[in-house]
Design an enzyme around this catalytic site. Structure first.
Site, PDB file in Angstrom:
ATOM      1  CE  LYS A 150      91.733  44.103  50.745  1.00  0.00           C
ATOM      2  NZ  LYS A 150      92.031  45.204  51.173  1.00  0.00           N
ATOM      3  N   GLY A 187      93.487  53.241  36.399  1.00  0.00           N
ATOM      4  CA  GLY A 187      92.110  52.595  37.014  1.00  0.00           C
ATOM      5  C   GLY A 187      91.888  54.179  37.459  1.00  0.00           C
ATOM      6  CE1 TYR A 188      90.587  59.779  36.735  1.00  0.00           C
ATOM      7  CE2 TYR A 188      87.557  59.666  36.445  1.00  0.00           C
ATOM      8  CZ  TYR A 188      89.300  60.805  36.618  1.00  0.00           C
ATOM      9  OH  TYR A 188      88.906  60.890  36.965  1.00  0.00           O
ATOM     10  N   GLY A 189      88.380  54.375  39.811  1.00  0.00           N
ATOM     11  CA  GLY A 189      87.916  54.316  41.316  1.00  0.00           C
ATOM     12  C   GLY A 189      87.807  54.980  42.036  1.00  0.00           C
ATOM     13  CG  ASN A 190      87.941  55.369  46.610  1.00  0.00           C
ATOM     14  OD1 ASN A 190      89.021  55.491  47.501  1.00  0.00           O
ATOM     15  ND2 ASN A 190      87.131  56.388  48.026  1.00  0.00           N
ATOM     16  CB  ALA A 191      92.338  54.062  44.982  1.00  0.00           C
ATOM     17  N   GLY A 192      91.892  55.964  42.412  1.00  0.00           N
ATOM     18  CA  GLY A 192      92.669  57.342  41.221  1.00  0.00           C
ATOM     19  C   GLY A 192      92.018  58.157  40.984  1.00  0.00           C
TER      20      GLY A 192
HETATM   21  P1  NAD Z   1      86.955  50.328  42.701  1.00  0.00           P
HETATM   22  O1  NAD Z   1      86.495  49.759  42.880  1.00  0.00           O
HETATM   23  O2  NAD Z   1      87.138  52.074  43.254  1.00  0.00           O
HETATM   24  O3  NAD Z   1      87.579  51.124  41.208  1.00  0.00           O
HETATM   25  C1  NAD Z   1      88.535  49.933  40.836  1.00  0.00           C
HETATM   26  C2  NAD Z   1      88.989  50.598  39.267  1.00  0.00           C
HETATM   27  O4  NAD Z   1      89.869  50.193  38.582  1.00  0.00           O
HETATM   28  C3  NAD Z   1      87.830  51.074  38.083  1.00  0.00           C
HETATM   29  O5  NAD Z   1      87.792  52.305  37.356  1.00  0.00           O
HETATM   30  C4  NAD Z   1      88.142  50.184  37.852  1.00  0.00           C
HETATM   31  O6  NAD Z   1      87.370  50.248  36.264  1.00  0.00           O
HETATM   32  C5  NAD Z   1      89.067  49.784  36.954  1.00  0.00           C
HETATM   33  N1  NAD Z   1      89.686  48.649  37.060  1.00  0.00           N
HETATM   34  C6  NAD Z   1      89.296  47.182  37.105  1.00  0.00           C
HETATM   35  N2  NAD Z   1      90.169  46.525  36.216  1.00  0.00           N
HETATM   36  C7  NAD Z   1      90.835  47.323  35.726  1.00  0.00           C
HETATM   37  C8  NAD Z   1      92.096  47.338  34.634  1.00  0.00           C
HETATM   38  N3  NAD Z   1      91.920  45.284  34.040  1.00  0.00           N
HETATM   39  N4  NAD Z   1      92.971  47.551  33.972  1.00  0.00           N
HETATM   40  C9  NAD Z   1      92.728  49.213  34.424  1.00  0.00           C
HETATM   41  N5  NAD Z   1      91.522  49.353  35.326  1.00  0.00           N
HETATM   42  C10 NAD Z   1      90.536  48.448  35.423  1.00  0.00           C
HETATM   43  O7  NAD Z   1      88.451  50.149  43.617  1.00  0.00           O
HETATM   44  P2  NAD Z   1      89.738  51.064  44.616  1.00  0.00           P
HETATM   45  O8  NAD Z   1      89.391  50.944  45.417  1.00  0.00           O
HETATM   46  O9  NAD Z   1      89.606  52.160  44.038  1.00  0.00           O
HETATM   47  O10 NAD Z   1      90.793  49.829  44.738  1.00  0.00           O
HETATM   48  C11 NAD Z   1      91.772  50.056  43.359  1.00  0.00           C
HETATM   49  C12 NAD Z   1      93.378  49.583  43.710  1.00  0.00           C
HETATM   50  O11 NAD Z   1      93.672  50.313  45.005  1.00  0.00           O
HETATM   51  C13 NAD Z   1      92.564  48.087  44.424  1.00  0.00           C
HETATM   52  O12 NAD Z   1      94.197  47.316  44.595  1.00  0.00           O
HETATM   53  C14 NAD Z   1      92.804  48.064  45.799  1.00  0.00           C
HETATM   54  O13 NAD Z   1      93.012  46.877  46.503  1.00  0.00           O
HETATM   55  C15 NAD Z   1      93.867  49.037  45.889  1.00  0.00           C
HETATM   56  N6  NAD Z   1      93.271  50.095  48.012  1.00  0.00           N
HETATM   57  C16 NAD Z   1      92.017  50.633  48.074  1.00  0.00           C
HETATM   58  C17 NAD Z   1      91.636  51.513  48.543  1.00  0.00           C
HETATM   59  C18 NAD Z   1      90.502  52.286  48.949  1.00  0.00           C
HETATM   60  O14 NAD Z   1      90.541  52.341  50.185  1.00  0.00           O
HETATM   61  N7  NAD Z   1      89.483  52.243  47.812  1.00  0.00           N
HETATM   62  C19 NAD Z   1      92.613  51.545  49.932  1.00  0.00           C
HETATM   63  C20 NAD Z   1      94.402  50.935  49.788  1.00  0.00           C
HETATM   64  C21 NAD Z   1      94.171  49.921  48.488  1.00  0.00           C
END
Ligand code: NAD
Length: 417
Positions: A107, A219-224
């Site tokens: 990581k 959380g409303y990024g990629n995963a959410g």
């Molecule tokens: P991202 O940057 O696309 O989105 C992050 C989201 O979380 C955003 O909507 C942001 O506004 C929100 N956020 C940030 N701080 C916050 C808080 N304090 N409370 C609520 N929401 C908050 O990131 P992502 O890639 O969606 O990652 C989210 C989680 O999923 C992380 O824990 C990451 O490690 C995990 N993850 C992601 C992937 C991937 O392929 N992207 C894979 C495995 C795990």
């Protein structure tokens, strides 16, 4: 007395310790698996738009490569610490093992607030990171990917910088790239898709129909956001609450994916969505819903709120959202937790497919990617579910038993301990 600061790496180590005891791991193997094999700390000078130079600090942790090259995302976050990166690298080690792909865990991250950087500054920071860390990266060595606040565009800049360092393109040195630069079809939504495959299998295991099941997503990024989209598409989940770093929105009648994502694209946040009421990120977790999907950051379900979580299914797309104390409380309450490094393994699985396609320079159809992902996730889910039944332990511990057992075997076979 001051409150103890949450340390994700201590949490990762204590999760491992519990599994090591049940597995009766050799003490040397156990001790080896408690620590990263290698870590690199870097200092990055970056020219800012106003002509000044700012110094950033970053890390890359290669936790364990006994089963293959280390693999794991890069975070750009102001709260990044070396212990967060170590914990995430440990979880990547268990994640690649639980889905049985031939990779280890790593990581990386940079302490920065990417929202305050211009696109030019972000590009220069991304390239500076590769100039320092690139020497330990490569398809056969260690392969980063997107994570919190890093994107396919950032992966493209990094692949480009690495190509200049090497003198040739080596697209497989990083995954989550745009399609035009050696990305894989199906990588964009792979993390959420893998989680939805797990949720589908969990609903079969518990014989609970998910059609119309109320759901809250933190959380409303990629995963959410993809969980919202695919949850609607796959099962007709009724998503009643979603949130981002600025807060959450709640509507008991349901929130439509297309409308909420268009609102977020326009305004930068889900909050102030018409017809919904505001909820805090803490309130969202405790809503009376069937499915809860933490998809933001660590330590959100803990000793303080676990007893108030009402969801039947907790599908952890975030890494490390639940502490060990909360695990026990949720298990006693009868909640079915699909633990992070199983539930969110779809991302790394399709990243692995991307590396394979890059190595062969031959690209698969999206439907092929989905089918192969489904097969991997479904097999991993049932391995963990059966382990939990056989050993009468909660699902996270069961996932550890499966994953740590595999890594320990590789370590022993290599003669490391
Ligand atoms: P991202 O940057 O696309 O989105 C992050 C989201 O979380 C955003 O909507 C942001 O506004 C929100 N956020 C940030 N701080 C916050 C808080 N304090 N409370 C609520 N929401 C908050 O990131 P992502 O890639 O969606 O990652 C989210 C989680 O999923 C992380 O824990 C990451 O490690 C995990 N993850 C992601 C992937 C991937 O392929 N992207 C894979 C495995 C795990």
């Amino acid at each position: 007395m001051s409150e103890k600061v949450f340390n994700p790496f201590e949490m990762a180590q204590s999760q491992l310790d519990e599994a090591a005891e049940l597995l009766q791991l050799d003490p040397a193997v156990h001790e080896l698996l408690r620590w990263p094999l290698r870590e690199l700390h870097v200092t990055l000078p970056v020219k800012m738009d106003d002509g000044t130079t700012r110094i950033f600090h970053g890390f890359r942790v290669q936790y364990n490569d006994s089963r293959g090259p280390t693999k794991g995302g890069l975070r750009f976050h102001s709260g990044e610490t070396i212990d967060t990166v170590r914990a995430l690298a440990a979880w990547m080690t268990w994640k690649t093992a639980v889905v049985d792909i031939p990779l280890g865990g790593g990581k990386g991250g940079v302490i920065c607030d990417p929202k305050s950087l211009s696109p030019g500054e972000l590009e220069r920071l991304s390239r500076a990171y590769i100039r320092q860390v690139g020497r330990i990266l490569g398809l056969e060595k260690d392969v980063p990917a997107p994570d919190v606040y890093t994107t396919p565009q950032i992966m493209a800049w990094m692949a480009d910088e690495f190509a200049f360092m090497q003198g040739y393109n080596e697209f497989g040195m990083i995954t989550g790239k745009p399609l035009a630069l050696g990305g894989s079809a199906g990588r964009g939504d792979a993390t959420a898709r893998g989680g939805m495959y797990c949720l589908r299998e969990a609903s079969k295991a518990l014989n609970i129909d998910l059609a119309g099941a109320t759901t809250a997503i933190q959380g409303y990024g990629n995963a959410g956001s993809f969980a919202h989209k695919l949850g609607e598409e796959f099962f007709g989940l009724k998503v009643v609450a979603v949130s981002d770093s600025r807060g959450g929105i709640y509507n008991p009648n349901g929130l439509d994916f297309k409308q909420v994502s268009a609102h977020k694209a326009k305004t930068g946040s889900v909050i102030n969505f018409p017809g919904a009421q505001f909820v805090t990120n803490e309130e969202l977790l405790e809503l009376d819903v069937t499915v809860l999907i933490p998809a933001a950051l660590e330590n959100v379900i803990n000793e303080g709120n676990a007893a108030r979580i009402k969801a039947k299914f907790v599908a952890e797309l975030a890494n490390g959202p639940t502490t060990p104390e909360a695990d026990r409380i949720l298990h006693d309450k009868g909640a079915y937790v699909i633990p992070d490094f199983l539930c969110n393994a779809g991302g790394v699985t399709v990243s692995y497919f991307e590396m394979v396609q890059n190595a062969y320079d031959y690209y698969w159809e999206e439907a092929d990617v989905h089918q192969r992902l489904d097969k991997k996730m479904t097999a991993a889910f049932w391995n963990v579910h059966k382990m939990a039944q056989e050993r009468n332990v909660h699902n996270r511990l069961a996932a550890y038993l499966v994953a740590v057992g595999r890594v320990a075997e590789a370590v022993r076979l290599r003669g490391w301990a």
